[in-house]
Design a protein around this motif. Structure first.
Motif, PDB file in Angstrom:
ATOM      1  N   ASP A  82      39.812 -15.850   7.807  1.00 48.91           N
ATOM      2  CA  ASP A  82      39.522 -17.099   7.759  1.00 48.91           C
ATOM      3  C   ASP A  82      39.050 -17.455   6.785  1.00 48.91           C
ATOM      4  N   ILE A  83      38.075 -17.146   6.207  1.00 44.77           N
ATOM      5  CA  ILE A  83      37.909 -17.390   4.434  1.00 44.77           C
ATOM      6  C   ILE A  83      38.622 -16.533   3.754  1.00 44.77           C
ATOM      7  N   PRO A 119      29.926  -5.603   3.166  1.00 47.65           N
ATOM      8  CA  PRO A 119      30.764  -4.600   5.182  1.00 47.65           C
ATOM      9  C   PRO A 119      29.706  -6.128   5.984  1.00 47.65           C
ATOM     10  N   ARG A 120      28.077  -6.085   5.448  1.00 45.49           N
ATOM     11  CA  ARG A 120      27.685  -7.555   6.504  1.00 45.49           C
ATOM     12  C   ARG A 120      28.487  -8.920   6.427  1.00 45.49           C
ATOM     13  N   ALA A 121      29.076  -9.267   5.336  1.00 42.04           N
ATOM     14  CA  ALA A 121      29.535 -10.516   5.507  1.00 42.04           C
ATOM     15  C   ALA A 121      31.109 -10.403   6.260  1.00 42.04           C
ATOM     16  N   ALA A 148      34.682 -10.108  15.146  1.00 38.78           N
ATOM     17  CA  ALA A 148      34.870  -8.387  14.149  1.00 38.78           C
ATOM     18  C   ALA A 148      34.209  -7.302  14.916  1.00 38.78           C
ATOM     19  N   ALA A 149      33.828  -7.533  16.451  1.00 42.83           N
ATOM     20  CA  ALA A 149      34.115  -6.618  17.396  1.00 42.83           C
ATOM     21  C   ALA A 149      35.642  -6.413  17.894  1.00 42.83           C
ATOM     22  N   SER A 180      36.066 -13.260  11.784  1.00 44.46           N
ATOM     23  CA  SER A 180      36.729 -14.767  10.820  1.00 44.46           C
ATOM     24  C   SER A 180      36.162 -14.855   9.005  1.00 44.46           C
ATOM     25  N   THR A 181      35.081 -13.494   9.248  1.00 46.63           N
ATOM     26  CA  THR A 181      35.362 -13.640   7.170  1.00 46.63           C
ATOM     27  C   THR A 181      36.290 -12.910   6.650  1.00 46.63           C
ATOM     28  N   GLU A 215      31.408  -8.233   8.645  1.00 45.81           N
ATOM     29  CA  GLU A 215      31.275  -7.666   9.883  1.00 45.81           C
ATOM     30  C   GLU A 215      30.293  -8.058  10.715  1.00 45.81           C
ATOM     31  N   PHE A 216      29.963  -9.470  10.435  1.00 43.96           N
ATOM     32  CA  PHE A 216      29.137 -10.301  10.967  1.00 43.96           C
ATOM     33  C   PHE A 216      29.973 -11.565  11.231  1.00 43.96           C
ATOM     34  N   GLY A 217      31.403 -11.604  10.671  1.00 50.41           N
ATOM     35  CA  GLY A 217      32.182 -12.473  11.230  1.00 50.41           C
ATOM     36  C   GLY A 217      32.333 -12.534  12.634  1.00 50.41           C
ATOM     37  N   ALA A 218      32.842 -14.167  13.277  1.00 48.45           N
ATOM     38  CA  ALA A 218      32.992 -13.749  14.608  1.00 48.45           C
ATOM     39  C   ALA A 218      34.434 -12.963  14.706  1.00 48.45           C
TER      40      ALA A 218
END
Lengths: 361, 361
Positions: B255-256, B236-238, B245-246, B251-252, B240-243
């Protein structure tokens, strides 16, 4: 001669770069030098700096002409600063107070209030591209009457303890006008270089094409600095641990770093800046045999935020504007932003609610 | 009834998976169960296991029928094992003794010597693709007379201390023949499932298309497990910390993880295996709201080698053979191999000479 006849320079940021900047100016003797020393203020006020310098020898108890604890204190001193030299890390996604425009604000305002007709100069000795934009946006030059200078620093200097600086790699500083056509800034860059250069000790020269130099330095920083930060390895290990390294064809070199550098060259080209592709081999080859841990890797290992946006975010934004594909740089960015998030959470700049599995916004 | 009339099963690896495997077989009661318990042997021999299990309740002092310290000891016992169940991590680039063919060797040889005419079965309950190949290469089936079974395990079970197992997520095990056409192996899979399944407790079923199932599980492991390992964050952090996410466009995710899953689908398709693209959303959506740290991330945070080659290296090798482009997976691999190198150095499996800036080969 009283110090007051000399140009007044204030250096903000008392890390490895800032202290050597203050020392270089002080040594040359033609400037009145102030230094903003946040965390070590009490120690340095009492005992001065202990500096072991390859350029200046061993100094004990050294101080510049003036010390301030904060930029606010410096602003309240009633001094007009001819040069505001900012050497802090540039982290636009960091805490409000650490953003470059907020660091500069008290001094820009006090200069403007003390001598609205006098020109001052802001010199950013910092990494990355487009770092001048937030300042220009926040403080219109016609209103605040200042010119904006770029400093690119090559320096092996580290703060190794309270008031202790270890300076092991001789300094090379390149100073120029962010806006190439700005005659006033170009003149100021020349003045600063004259004031800064200490013959036989350091090296300081005028940078006639700032943006070109910054893109060139990004070849290293956007490709190599970023990769090492993601993995937490020094550069030689990052190269040698790659697949195929034993056969002289490391995946780190051929599938990450060099393609990333080619992307930087393509982005720079999209705005008319032609970088020398020979720099790709140059940066890789000097990296191969030198035990060195680049700044973003050091910061992340210390648990501090990285200069991710100015080193990688801004170049990618330029690429997007100009439709330049950046598969490698974007992947590095998309992964590093997660590491930055981890550092932000560890520093209390971001909260994650494990019940809701969401960032608390 | 003496245990000797029942099929003899030996489980190798006494982590969260291995102990529950032994317990499931023991509970059903139709097999004679041995367990190889390396590091905890003395403790478990004396006091048995303390198992807190969502499927089997709280067990204190539980032991299978036989305990061995090593596979060599088990081989020396003179027992013919009908099933050799390997539940260790599969790390072909790890130390020699930990490679699956070396773990199996003593038992394959002793089985062959005790009952050359009897068929035995090797069941690999392990992650990844192409994990059967080193065994088939090392031990030709016609010579060593065994069939090879695949186990895919969905199980929340962890060794939390010496002889202590915490089992919080109910077990689902899928067992099938690695080689779909192998009738003997298919029959063995059915026998194993019948022997393993405990009605109302665990879930175990025959897997009629092993390679399809393994590719499908790789959707998760090659994309999500790898990404979290690289960054050291739970899922979940991976996300939510993506560009972005808000704004619901992390991006996680976009884009990944999702492009990486699409690459896995393309690789599987290149060998004629059609995965359901709906799995992409399925795996992403279950991940979003469940605090979970995948195995490679756990391993790397514990300082242990990751199952990088079977989860990511092997799929990329298949892609290369079939000319399937894998930009995202390859970038993850090229970065993770550096992390693996760091773990190898920390575990003394690799030496780096800082003077020469080279791996000592």
């Amino acid at each position: 001669m009283s110090q007051t006849d000399k140009p007044r320079v204030i250096v903000v940021g008392a890390g490895g770069v800032g202290v050597i900047a203050a020392l270089s100016l002080y040594t040359h003797g033609t400037a009145d030098v102030s230094l903003v020393v946040r965390s070590d203020f009490d120690h340095v006020s009492a005992d001065g700096y202990h500096i072991d310098s390859c350029d200046y020898g061993l100094l004990q108890g050294w101080k510049p002409h003036h010390l301030f604890r904060t930029v606010e204190d410096a602003a309240k001193s009633g001094t007009f600063f001819d040069y505001v030299v900012i050497t802090t890390k540039n982290i636009p996604d960091g805490p409000e107070h650490s953003r470059v425009e907020n660091i500069a604000r008290p001094l820009v305002l006090s200069n403007n209030s003390i001598g609205p007709a006098r020109t001052s100069n802001i010199l950013l000795i910092q990494n990355g591209i487009d770092i001048e934009k937030p300042l220009l946006k926040e403080f219109p030059q016609d209103k605040f009457n200042y010119s904006l200078l770029s400093g690119i620093e090559f320096l092996g200097s580290t703060k190794v303890g309270k008031g202790r600086i270890s300076h092991i790699g001789s300094e090379k500083l390149f100073v120029g006008a962010f806006q190439q056509e700005d005659q006033r800034a170009r003149k100021a860059a020349e003045e600063y270089v004259a004031m800064y250069h200490n013959e036989g000790k350091n090296h300081c020269e005028v940078d006639p094409r700032v943006r070109h130099s910054r893109w060139n330095k990004l070849l290293y920083n956007a490709a190599i600095n970023t990769t090492t930060a993601l993995i937490g390895l020094d550069v030689p290990r990052a190269l040698e641990f790659g697949a195929g390294a034993a056969e002289g064809h490391s995946s780190t070199e051929f599938d990450i770093i060099k393609p990333a550098m080619r992307e930087v060259i393509a982005i720079a080209a999209s705005e008319g800046i032609v970088l020398d592709p020979a720099s790709i081999d140059f940066f890789t080859d000097i990296s191969r045999n030198l035990m060195f841990t680049p700044s973003m890797c050091v910061d992340s290992q210390k648990g501090q935020l990285m200069e991710l946006e100015v080193i990688l975010g801004n170049p990618i934004r330029v690429a997007k504007e100009h439709n330049v594909p950046t598969p490698i740089l974007s992947m590095l960015y998309n992964l590093l932003i997660l590491l930055q998030g981890k550092l932000k959470e560890a520093n209390g700049l971001l909260q994650f609610d494990e019940e809701a599995c969401r960032v608390v916004r």
